[in-house]
Motif scaffolding. Structure first.
Motif, mmCIF file in Angstrom:
data_model
loop_
_atom_site.group_PDB
_atom_site.id
_atom_site.type_symbol
_atom_site.label_atom_id
_atom_site.label_comp_id
_atom_site.label_asym_id
_atom_site.label_seq_id
_atom_site.Cartn_x
_atom_site.Cartn_y
_atom_site.Cartn_z
ATOM 1 N N ASN A 100 61.987 -92.144 19.702
ATOM 2 C CA ASN A 100 61.624 -91.762 18.331
ATOM 3 C C ASN A 100 61.315 -93.033 17.558
ATOM 4 O O ASN A 100 61.973 -94.039 17.722
ATOM 5 N N GLN A 101 60.308 -92.971 16.708
ATOM 6 C CA GLN A 101 59.922 -94.163 15.960
ATOM 7 C C GLN A 101 60.326 -94.066 14.537
ATOM 8 O O GLN A 101 60.555 -93.160 13.935
ATOM 9 N N THR A 127 66.486 -83.327 20.784
ATOM 10 C CA THR A 127 66.295 -84.560 20.027
ATOM 11 C C THR A 127 67.635 -85.111 19.556
ATOM 12 O O THR A 127 68.601 -84.373 19.380
ATOM 13 N N ARG A 172 63.069 -86.642 6.336
ATOM 14 C CA ARG A 172 62.313 -87.018 7.543
ATOM 15 C C ARG A 172 61.203 -86.004 7.787
ATOM 16 O O ARG A 172 61.427 -84.805 7.783
ATOM 17 N N TYR A 212 65.940 -90.492 20.741
ATOM 18 C CA TYR A 212 64.993 -89.977 21.735
ATOM 19 C C TYR A 212 64.679 -88.498 21.549
ATOM 20 O O TYR A 212 65.484 -87.736 21.026
ATOM 21 N N THR A 213 63.503 -88.127 22.040
ATOM 22 C CA THR A 213 63.123 -86.729 22.207
ATOM 23 C C THR A 213 63.003 -86.511 23.704
ATOM 24 O O THR A 213 62.312 -87.269 24.396
ATOM 25 N N ARG A 245 58.095 -84.515 10.299
ATOM 26 C CA ARG A 245 57.793 -84.402 11.723
ATOM 27 C C ARG A 245 56.425 -84.987 12.013
ATOM 28 O O ARG A 245 55.481 -84.783 11.270
ATOM 29 N N VAL A 273 54.080 -85.838 18.346
ATOM 30 C CA VAL A 273 55.198 -85.778 19.289
ATOM 31 C C VAL A 273 55.174 -84.508 20.133
ATOM 32 O O VAL A 273 55.251 -84.583 21.358
#
Length: 146
Positions: free
Chosen positions: A145-146, A123, A2, A127-128, A4, A8
Motif C-alpha cells: 500500500n502506498q 488489507t 483515506r 499490504y493488500t 481508495r 489497486v
C-alpha cells in the motif's frame, strides 16, 4: 480520510489472472521458465526421491513476516516490492483456501466485502493481499500500500 485508489482493484485482478495462468502453465510446458537453483532442484542428490515436489524460493524482498503463506509447496514465486508479488502454493491438505483466509485474519488483515468461496481480498496498513484458488492450490497477489 483515506481515499481508495481505483488502480489497486484492477492491479489485483490482473495479478490474480497472471498468477493463476502461471500456475497452470508450470505443468509440462517446456517454455515455462523456472527459477530453481541447482541446490533447490536436486533433491535426488541430497538423498531424496526425484519424484518429490520442489518448492520455488520466494523473492528476496517478499514480506514473509507480514504476509503468512499456507504450508505446502511453492510452485510459483515472482515479483518485487515495486510491482507486487505473485505466489502460488500447493497446500499439504485440501483446505488451503480456508487456511489462507484464517491466517490473514489472524495476522490482522480485514476482508473486503465481495469475497467468494474462491477469491478474497484482504488489507492492512502495509499490504493488500488477494487470494484465489482455481481448485486446491492458492495464489496470493500481494501489493504494498502506498
Amino acid at each position: 480520510m483515506r481515499t481508495r485508489n481505483p488502480f489497486v482493484p484492477a492491479a489485483i485482478v490482473a495479478a490474480l489472472t497472471i498468477g493463476s495462468l502461471a500456475a497452470c502453465s508450470s505443468t509440462g510446458n517446456t517454455n515455462y521458465v523456472s527459477s530453481h537453483t541447482p541446490a533447490s532442484s536436486s533433491s535426488a542428490a541430497a538423498g531424496g526421491s526425484s519424484d518429490e515436489a520442489k518448492s520455488e524460493e520466494l523473492p528476496s524482498d517478499f514480506p514473509k513476516d507480514d504476509v503468512p503463506l499456507i504450508d505446502g509447496t511453492v510452485v510459483v514465486a515472482r515479483g518485487d516490492k515495486d510491482n507486487g508479488w505473485s505466489v502460488t502454493v500447493q497446500p499439504k491438505g485440501k483446505d488451503g483456501f480456508a487456511e489462507a483466509k484464517s491466517q490473514l485474519e489472524a495476522k490482522g488483515y480485514k476482508a473486503q466485502p465481495d469475497a467468494t468461496d474462491s477469491k478474497a481480498v484482504y488489507t492492512n496498513d502495509k499490504y493488500t493481499v488477494a487470494i484465489s484458488t482455481p481448485g486446491v492450490s492458492v495464489t496470493y497477489a500481494v501489493t504494498a500500500n502506498q
